[in-house]
Design a protein around this motif. Structure first.
Motif, PDB file in Angstrom:
ATOM      1  N   LEU A  23       0.832  -1.207   0.000  1.00  0.00           N
ATOM      2  CA  LEU A  23       0.000   0.000   0.000  1.00  0.00           C
ATOM      3  C   LEU A  23       0.861   1.249   0.000  1.00  0.00           C
ATOM      4  O   LEU A  23       0.578   2.227  -0.688  1.00  0.00           O
ATOM      5  CB  LEU A  23      -0.954  -0.014   1.193  1.00  0.00           C
ATOM      6  N   PHE A  24       1.951   1.189   0.784  1.00  0.00           N
ATOM      7  CA  PHE A  24       2.863   2.326   0.815  1.00  0.00           C
ATOM      8  C   PHE A  24       3.438   2.569  -0.576  1.00  0.00           C
ATOM      9  O   PHE A  24       3.445   3.698  -1.084  1.00  0.00           O
ATOM     10  CB  PHE A  24       3.982   2.037   1.814  1.00  0.00           C
ATOM     11  N   LEU A  25       3.874   1.485  -1.197  1.00  0.00           N
ATOM     12  CA  LEU A  25       4.444   1.610  -2.544  1.00  0.00           C
ATOM     13  C   LEU A  25       3.404   2.119  -3.528  1.00  0.00           C
ATOM     14  O   LEU A  25       3.713   2.938  -4.395  1.00  0.00           O
ATOM     15  CB  LEU A  25       4.967   0.260  -3.013  1.00  0.00           C
ATOM     16  N   ALA A  26       2.166   1.627  -3.376  1.00  0.00           N
ATOM     17  CA  ALA A  26       1.108   2.066  -4.299  1.00  0.00           C
ATOM     18  C   ALA A  26       0.956   3.576  -4.205  1.00  0.00           C
ATOM     19  O   ALA A  26       0.889   4.275  -5.212  1.00  0.00           O
ATOM     20  CB  ALA A  26      -0.208   1.375  -3.976  1.00  0.00           C
ATOM     21  N   ALA A  27       0.937   4.077  -2.951  1.00  0.00           N
ATOM     22  CA  ALA A  27       0.765   5.515  -2.760  1.00  0.00           C
ATOM     23  C   ALA A  27       1.905   6.280  -3.433  1.00  0.00           C
ATOM     24  O   ALA A  27       1.687   7.272  -4.118  1.00  0.00           O
ATOM     25  CB  ALA A  27       0.710   5.834  -1.276  1.00  0.00           C
ATOM     26  N   TYR A  28       3.132   5.785  -3.241  1.00  0.00           N
ATOM     27  CA  TYR A  28       4.247   6.540  -3.797  1.00  0.00           C
ATOM     28  C   TYR A  28       4.460   6.267  -5.276  1.00  0.00           C
ATOM     29  O   TYR A  28       5.104   7.042  -5.967  1.00  0.00           O
ATOM     30  CB  TYR A  28       5.512   6.332  -2.960  1.00  0.00           C
ATOM     31  N   LEU A  29       3.875   5.167  -5.749  1.00  0.00           N
ATOM     32  CA  LEU A  29       3.909   4.930  -7.189  1.00  0.00           C
ATOM     33  C   LEU A  29       3.066   5.979  -7.902  1.00  0.00           C
ATOM     34  O   LEU A  29       3.434   6.475  -8.966  1.00  0.00           O
ATOM     35  CB  LEU A  29       3.360   3.536  -7.489  1.00  0.00           C
ATOM     36  N   VAL A  30       1.949   6.338  -7.273  1.00  0.00           N
ATOM     37  CA  VAL A  30       1.114   7.396  -7.843  1.00  0.00           C
ATOM     38  C   VAL A  30       1.939   8.672  -7.934  1.00  0.00           C
ATOM     39  O   VAL A  30       1.962   9.362  -8.957  1.00  0.00           O
ATOM     40  CB  VAL A  30      -0.134   7.633  -6.981  1.00  0.00           C
ATOM     41  N   TRP A  31       2.642   8.959  -6.836  1.00  0.00           N
ATOM     42  CA  TRP A  31       3.480  10.163  -6.827  1.00  0.00           C
ATOM     43  C   TRP A  31       4.540  10.081  -7.918  1.00  0.00           C
ATOM     44  O   TRP A  31       4.730  11.024  -8.700  1.00  0.00           O
ATOM     45  CB  TRP A  31       4.128  10.302  -5.450  1.00  0.00           C
ATOM     46  N   ALA A  32       5.215   8.920  -7.979  1.00  0.00           N
ATOM     47  CA  ALA A  32       6.289   8.760  -8.970  1.00  0.00           C
ATOM     48  C   ALA A  32       5.731   8.896 -10.379  1.00  0.00           C
ATOM     49  O   ALA A  32       6.342   9.523 -11.242  1.00  0.00           O
ATOM     50  CB  ALA A  32       6.953   7.400  -8.806  1.00  0.00           C
ATOM     51  N   GLU A  33       4.549   8.308 -10.582  1.00  0.00           N
ATOM     52  CA  GLU A  33       3.960   8.375 -11.916  1.00  0.00           C
ATOM     53  C   GLU A  33       3.663   9.826 -12.293  1.00  0.00           C
ATOM     54  O   GLU A  33       3.992  10.273 -13.385  1.00  0.00           O
ATOM     55  CB  GLU A  33       2.679   7.554 -11.946  1.00  0.00           C
ATOM     56  N   ARG A  34       3.049  10.548 -11.357  1.00  0.00           N
ATOM     57  CA  ARG A  34       2.700  11.932 -11.678  1.00  0.00           C
ATOM     58  C   ARG A  34       3.940  12.763 -11.942  1.00  0.00           C
ATOM     59  O   ARG A  34       3.985  13.620 -12.825  1.00  0.00           O
ATOM     60  CB  ARG A  34       1.891  12.535 -10.535  1.00  0.00           C
ATOM     61  N   LYS A  35       4.975  12.504 -11.137  1.00  0.00           N
ATOM     62  CA  LYS A  35       6.212  13.267 -11.266  1.00  0.00           C
ATOM     63  C   LYS A  35       6.901  12.955 -12.598  1.00  0.00           C
ATOM     64  O   LYS A  35       7.278  13.859 -13.349  1.00  0.00           O
ATOM     65  CB  LYS A  35       7.094  12.833 -10.104  1.00  0.00           C
ATOM     66  N   LEU A  36       7.042  11.653 -12.865  1.00  0.00           N
ATOM     67  CA  LEU A  36       7.780  11.241 -14.061  1.00  0.00           C
ATOM     68  C   LEU A  36       7.019  11.634 -15.317  1.00  0.00           C
ATOM     69  O   LEU A  36       7.598  12.139 -16.282  1.00  0.00           O
ATOM     70  CB  LEU A  36       7.999   9.727 -14.013  1.00  0.00           C
ATOM     71  N   LEU A  37       5.722  11.419 -15.276  1.00  0.00           N
ATOM     72  CA  LEU A  37       4.882  11.773 -16.419  1.00  0.00           C
ATOM     73  C   LEU A  37       5.020  13.266 -16.707  1.00  0.00           C
ATOM     74  O   LEU A  37       5.118  13.697 -17.849  1.00  0.00           O
ATOM     75  CB  LEU A  37       3.437  11.433 -16.094  1.00  0.00           C
ATOM     76  N   ALA A  38       5.057  14.049 -15.622  1.00  0.00           N
ATOM     77  CA  ALA A  38       5.197  15.489 -15.783  1.00  0.00           C
ATOM     78  C   ALA A  38       6.528  15.805 -16.455  1.00  0.00           C
ATOM     79  O   ALA A  38       6.580  16.608 -17.396  1.00  0.00           O
ATOM     80  CB  ALA A  38       5.123  16.167 -14.422  1.00  0.00           C
ATOM     81  N   ARG A  39       7.595  15.162 -16.012  1.00  0.00           N
ATOM     82  CA  ARG A  39       8.899  15.462 -16.599  1.00  0.00           C
ATOM     83  C   ARG A  39       8.960  15.038 -18.055  1.00  0.00           C
ATOM     84  O   ARG A  39       9.606  15.681 -18.874  1.00  0.00           O
ATOM     85  CB  ARG A  39      10.030  14.785 -15.806  1.00  0.00           C
ATOM     86  N   LEU A  40       8.255  13.925 -18.379  1.00  0.00           N
ATOM     87  CA  LEU A  40       8.217  13.500 -19.776  1.00  0.00           C
ATOM     88  C   LEU A  40       7.512  14.539 -20.632  1.00  0.00           C
ATOM     89  O   LEU A  40       7.723  14.627 -21.830  1.00  0.00           O
ATOM     90  CB  LEU A  40       7.488  12.158 -19.905  1.00  0.00           C
ATOM     91  N   GLN A  41       6.656  15.332 -19.996  1.00  0.00           N
ATOM     92  CA  GLN A  41       5.927  16.363 -20.739  1.00  0.00           C
ATOM     93  C   GLN A  41       6.436  17.763 -20.400  1.00  0.00           C
ATOM     94  O   GLN A  41       5.704  18.737 -20.523  1.00  0.00           O
ATOM     95  CB  GLN A  41       4.435  16.255 -20.409  1.00  0.00           C
ATOM     96  N   ILE A  42       7.677  17.846 -19.945  1.00  0.00           N
ATOM     97  CA  ILE A  42       8.344  19.088 -19.542  1.00  0.00           C
ATOM     98  C   ILE A  42       7.523  19.906 -18.553  1.00  0.00           C
ATOM     99  O   ILE A  42       7.433  21.128 -18.652  1.00  0.00           O
ATOM    100  CB  ILE A  42       8.760  19.980 -20.735  1.00  0.00           C
ATOM    101  N   ARG A  43       6.897  19.227 -17.593  1.00  0.00           N
ATOM    102  CA  ARG A  43       6.221  19.931 -16.508  1.00  0.00           C
ATOM    103  C   ARG A  43       6.925  19.574 -15.203  1.00  0.00           C
ATOM    104  O   ARG A  43       7.866  18.787 -15.197  1.00  0.00           O
ATOM    105  CB  ARG A  43       4.760  19.479 -16.407  1.00  0.00           C
ATOM    106  N   TYR A  44       6.449  20.133 -14.076  1.00  0.00           N
ATOM    107  CA  TYR A  44       7.058  19.806 -12.791  1.00  0.00           C
ATOM    108  C   TYR A  44       6.333  18.677 -12.068  1.00  0.00           C
ATOM    109  O   TYR A  44       6.917  17.943 -11.301  1.00  0.00           O
ATOM    110  CB  TYR A  44       7.058  21.022 -11.875  1.00  0.00           C
TER     111      TYR A  44
END
Ligand code: SF4
Ligand code: SF4
Lengths: 330, 185
Positions: A23-44
């Motif tokens: 569950l902890f990983l799931a929560a931070y996977l969401v964070w990682a996904e949002r962060k990484l996805l943002a960087r892939l699209q030149i956002r923060y």
């Protein structure tokens, strides 16, 4: 008697640990996904809650839990309430057969580092992923809304089609390892990971696994621009959260399964076994995020054509070839 | 080319295209994000951005608004209201003037309709309130002491209305009034 009790306690401890980690990983996977996805699209990406937005999952959890739990007036109450739990529970249960290390010996007792070493572990996983379809289909049906129903139907059709390719792609692995047990499959890869001998199998498994978990480019059941949010359109609060958790636990499970079947599970030099499994899981998850950031959604006919006309025949041929090679070599 | 060769080529182009896509997103990973961090980083907005409305003054520091009701009439959401009045010197003005920013959609039509350049939209958009009633602005809240985007314009120099500025016929680009009781040219 004491053995029985200690075994019971041990099981509970393993249960708690794995569940907590997941569950902890799931929560931070969401964070990682949002962060990484943002960087892939030149956002923060999220960067307001805490440093680098690290507290974002906590803020999200608080928000989800405190939100109103809306049940549409025309919905089929009991099924509507149950569907999200089915999705989350089946995803979590799949982890029960994933081994995360060699068995430990503590105080003369052998402790296998897996919640349960089923001799038909692989079938157990298929059974659960088939059950997961019910969560999606029933959730969509019980909402009594057109968008949800369409999403649910798409989900059912997609998951049933890709289940086939998923199952067939793993037959060569079972043939090589000679067992359905995930522990045995990992042990059989102590020399080399199966991705080296079964690259086709790996590709088919990975693609159909992504389709199973309803990720972009296979997210037709929740296609935002056609269906609102698809099968979970009517859900709010923590029930929506459960669908969400289910999806992200599913990603981890797929990462773990890919690691177990093709990347040698917890095998690896220098680092402890548990860490290796984690590294492989996270690596797969990151690749999936990269794919999400790059590919557009498939059309429905393309989705079905890919499943039935490409993946299924390819995996069937792969099984025959593997069988022939095993016959000749062994 | 045979059909099979063609098919092979199309598969090849498809795969290279997907590969290019992955390369592009991967390269983006190492670029600096282009996001503006809004509350910390505020961009200078163009002078014609449409946000909070003001009532400007002419170069002599007098109220420009002549309470003609044109802005109020053109406003698609009817959020401007006023009461006209006249000064002894012949100038019209608004006895009271009210804009309900809770309803304003910042379309800028009022500014376009205004014959005196009195009502103008400004780039100041940060006007969120907890209490919607605080968004009702009275004349005193709207008035500013400058000419806004059209600083040099003075309506009464062109208006053709007799005021203390001068009688009829004394304004810019205006010919003396015709004596209707005479036929002489
Ligand atoms: S900007 Fe548009 S909505 Fe706002 S007061 Fe002017 S005319 Fe009305
Ligand atoms: S602001 Fe302009 S349009 Fe509105 S009443 Fe005054 S002069 Fe007329």
């Amino acid at each position: 008697m004491t053995l029985w009790i200690s075994g019971y306690i041990l099981l509970l401890v393993k249960f708690g640990l794995v569940l907590g980690c997941l569950l902890f990983l799931a929560a931070y996977l969401v964070w990682a996904e949002r962060k990484l996805l943002a960087r892939l699209q030149i956002r923060y990406g999220p960067n307001r809650a805490g440093k680098f937005g690290l507290l974002q999952p906590i803020a999200d959890a608080v928000k989800m839990i405190t939100k109103e739990d809306i049940i549409p007036a025309e919905a089929d109450q009991s099924i509507f309430l149950l569907a999200p739990t089915v999705v989350a529970a089946t995803a979590l249960l799949m982890f029960a057969v994933v081994p995360f290390g060699e068995s430990l010996a503590i105080m003369g007792q052998r402790i296998p580092l897996v919640i349960t070493d089923l001799n038909v572990g692989l079938l157990f996983i298929f059974a659960l992923s088939s059950l997961g379809v019910y969560g999606v289909a029933l959730g969509g049906w019980a909402s009594n809304s057109k968008y949800s129903l369409l999403g649910g139907i798409r989900g059912a059709a997609q998951m049933i089609s890709y289940e086939l390719a998923l199952g067939l792609s793993l037959v060569p692995v079972v043939m090589l390892a000679g067992s359905f047990s995930l522990v045995d499959i990992v042990n059989a890869q102590s020399g080399y990971p199966y991705i080296l001998v079964q690259p086709v199998s790996f590709a088919v498994f990975f693609i159909s696994a992504m389709a199973e978990s309803k990720r972009i480019p296979f997210d037709l059941p929740e296609a935002e621009n056609e269906l609102g949010a698809g099968y979970h359109t009517e859900y709010s609060g923590m029930r929506f959260g459960l669908f969400f958790i289910g999806e992200y636990v599913h990603i981890q499970v797929l990462g773990a399964l890919t690691a177990v079947f093709f990347l040698g599970g917890w095998h690896g030099p220098f680092l402890p076994p548990f860490v290796w499994l984690l590294v492989k899981m996270i690596f797969i998850a990151l690749v999936m995020i990269w794919i999400r950031g790059t590919l557009p959604r498939l059309r429905y006919d393309q989705l079905m054509a890919l499943g039935w006309k490409v993946l299924v025949p390819v995996s069937l041929v792969n099984i025959i070839v593997t069988g022939a090679v095993i016959l000749m070599v062994g | 080319m045979t059909e099979i060769q063609q098919k092979n080529i199309s598969i090849l182009t498809a795969i290279t295209a997907i590969g290019q896509g992955f390369a592009t997103t991967f390269k983006h990973l190492f670029r600096k994000p282009i996001t503006e961090q809004y509350p910390e980083e505020k961009r200078e907005l163009p002078a014609r951005s449409r946000a909070r409305i003001v009532l400007t003054r002419d170069p002599d520091g007098r109220e420009r608004c002549v309470a003609c009701y044109l802005c109020s009439a053109v406003c698609p959401v009817s959020c401007i209201s006023m009461q006209s009045a006249e000064k002894p010197d012949g100038r019209r003005y608004a006895a009271w003037f009210r804009i309900n920013f809770g309803r304003c959609i910042y379309c800028g039509l009022c500014e376009e309709a205004c014959p005196t350049s009195a009502i103008q939209l400004t780039p100041d958009f940060e006007n969120c309130r907890r209490d919607i009633l605080t968004l009702v602005y009275e004349k005193e809240d709207l008035q500013v002491d400058h000419g806004g985007k059209d600083a040099a314009y003075n309506f009464y120099e062109y208006a053709g209305v007799a005021t203390d500025e001068g009688p009829k016929g004394s304004h810019e680009k205006e010919s003396p009034p015709v004596n209707v009781r005479s036929n002489m040219p």
